[in-house]
Scaffold this active site. Sequence first.
Site, mmCIF file in Angstrom:
data_model
loop_
_atom_site.group_PDB
_atom_site.id
_atom_site.type_symbol
_atom_site.label_atom_id
_atom_site.label_comp_id
_atom_site.label_asym_id
_atom_site.label_seq_id
_atom_site.Cartn_x
_atom_site.Cartn_y
_atom_site.Cartn_z
ATOM 1 N N HIS A 139 0.815 -1.217 0.000
ATOM 2 C CA HIS A 139 0.000 0.000 0.000
ATOM 3 C C HIS A 139 0.852 1.273 0.000
ATOM 4 C CE1 HIS A 139 0.485 -0.127 4.500
ATOM 5 N NE2 HIS A 139 0.422 1.185 4.372
ATOM 6 N N ASP A 169 0.234 -7.626 1.470
ATOM 7 C CA ASP A 169 0.641 -6.221 1.608
ATOM 8 C C ASP A 169 2.154 -6.069 1.629
ATOM 9 O OD1 ASP A 169 0.265 -3.508 1.680
ATOM 10 O OD2 ASP A 169 -0.088 -3.407 3.834
ATOM 11 N N SER A 256 4.901 2.512 7.783
ATOM 12 C CA SER A 256 4.592 1.391 6.895
ATOM 13 C C SER A 256 5.825 0.920 6.145
ATOM 14 C CB SER A 256 3.528 1.805 5.875
ATOM 15 O OG SER A 256 2.245 1.574 6.352
ATOM 16 N N LEU A 315 -13.124 -22.830 4.110
ATOM 17 C CA LEU A 315 -12.842 -23.115 5.514
ATOM 18 C C LEU A 315 -13.660 -22.208 6.420
ATOM 19 C CD1 LEU A 315 -8.943 -23.214 5.227
ATOM 20 C CD2 LEU A 315 -10.467 -25.191 5.369
#
Length: 513
Positions: A139, A169, A256, A315
Site C-alpha cells: 500500500h 501487503d 509502513s 474453511l
Amino acid sequence: METPSLRRLSHSSRTLLGTALLLCLSGCQAATSPASKPTDHDKAPAPVTAQLALPSPALARLSSDGKASIADVVERVLPSVVSVATTRKAPERPATGGRQDPMFRHFFGVPNGPAPEQKQQGLGSGVVVGSGLVATNHHVVEDATEIEVHSNDGRSFVAEVVGTDPKSDLALLRLKAPSGSTPAKAGEPEFGLRPLAFGDSSRLRLGDVVLAIGNPFGVGQTVTMGIVSAKGRSDLGIVDYEDFIQTDAAVNPGNSGGALVDMEGNLVGINTAILSRTGGNQGIGFAIPSQMARPIVESLLSQGKVVRGWLGVALQPLEPELASGLGLDGVRGALVSDVLRDGPAAKAGILAGDVVTQVNQTPVTTSGELRNAIASAGAQKKTTLTIRRGAQTLNLTVALGTQPTSQAEHSTTNKEIEDMTRRIGVAVEPLSPNLREQLRLGPEVTSGVVIMALEPRGEAARAGLQRGDLVLELARERIASAADFERIWKINRGSLVARLYRHSNLSYVLLKR
C-alpha cells in the site's frame, strides 16, 4: 464510545499541522501540486545480484562495561532502513464548480482547456533486504508513478517495482544506479546499503524486546522500543493472508514498510498497521512476520509475483459449540465447509465436514493458520494433512495446486409453499437453474434446497434459518429435495448442524431448536 479502527501506516508528506488531519489509511492523503517535468532516468541501472544476499550479523548484546546496549543494535541496523517517497496521480475532480467552473475561468482570466494534472505525495518506510533491493508494503507504492528511496545518510535513489503482493501487503523495490556512479567493489554492498538479515520470527516469545524503525509522520528516521505483545494475529480484515506480530513499540503513519528487529539486530517483521481511535499510536501495532515475508520477497525477486499453494476448499472456524454438534468435542482445527469438485482436496479424498488438525505434522488450530500453511507450502508440492472425520483420524497426502483465476427446472407453487410452511414453519424449493443464477452458484454446488418462506416466529426462524439460504446438508445428510428436508427436520428434535450457502459463503451452522 468511539470504536478503534485498523489503519495502514503510510503518510502524506504535507507540512505537519496536526496529527488527526494527516493520517493515511491506505496509501496517502492527497497533497496536490501541479505536475512536474519528468526526471530523465534513461541510463541502465547497475546489475544487481540474482540471489538475495542476507548476512547474519552476530551483534554483541553487552557493551564494554557489561551492560546491555540497545544503542549498539540501533547503530548496526539504522543504515539498513530507508524512507520511501511516492508520487501518484490524484483522483480526478468534477469539471464544474469552484475554480474549474467555466464562468469562473472566463471572468478571472484563467485559460480554458484541461487543468494541470494534479499529483499526490506519500511517505512510507522500507528495509534493505538484498543487493539494491528494498522490501516495503504494497500500500506504500500502490499506483505510484514515481518512487524515491532516501537512505539514512541523506542520499536519494530512484526505485522501480520488482513485484507486489496485495494479498500479504508486501512489495519489493530495486534501486537504480545514479548517473555516473561506479559499480560496488567485490564484497561491498551495492549503493553502500548493507542488507538487514532476516531473523526467525517463529522463535519470538511474548515479552521479547523489539525495536521499530521507520519514518513516522515524515519527521525523519526514528527508533522506538516495545515488546512482542501477541503472535499469530489473524482475521483482522487487513489483507487476505494474516499472521501478524502484535507489538506495543510506537508506530505511526509513515512507519509502513519499516523494520521490526530483535535485540540481535535481525529483521523479524515488517510494520504494517495499527489499531487506533485517533490514527496515532495507541500501543497496538501489527507487523508481517519474517517467516511469512522472506519467501514472499524471494518469490517476488525470482518471479515478480507470488505463487501460493491451493487446496481447493472453503474453511470456517471450528467453534466449541459447533464442534460439539459435529461430535468433535475438544478437537481444534480448521473445519472444511466445502470442497471444490476436481480440486486438489477432492482428489485426495477430503470431504466437507472434515477438520484439518495438522499440516506436515505441524498443528493448526484455526482456518487462518491452515490457509497460511497451505499458501506458504507452494504450488505443485505434496503436503500431508491430518484429518479428523468423526471418530477417525486420517493422514491424507495432497498434491497442492495453483489457485485458478477464477438439474431439471422446477418451480414450487404458492400453494406448496403455504402448505409446507404451515406444516413445519419453513418452505423450501429444490435448486433449479433459475435459482442457481439468482444465487450466482459455481459448478461445484450440485444440489440443495433454497429457503423460500419462513414463519416469522416459527421454530425454523428461531433456530437461525433465513430466507434465501441454500441448505446442502441437514444433520450430516445431503438434501436434494423438499421431502428430504422435511423428513430430516421432523425426526431431529434437538439442535442439529446444517451446511448452508449464505451471503456467497458455504459454512456449517448449528441450528438451536
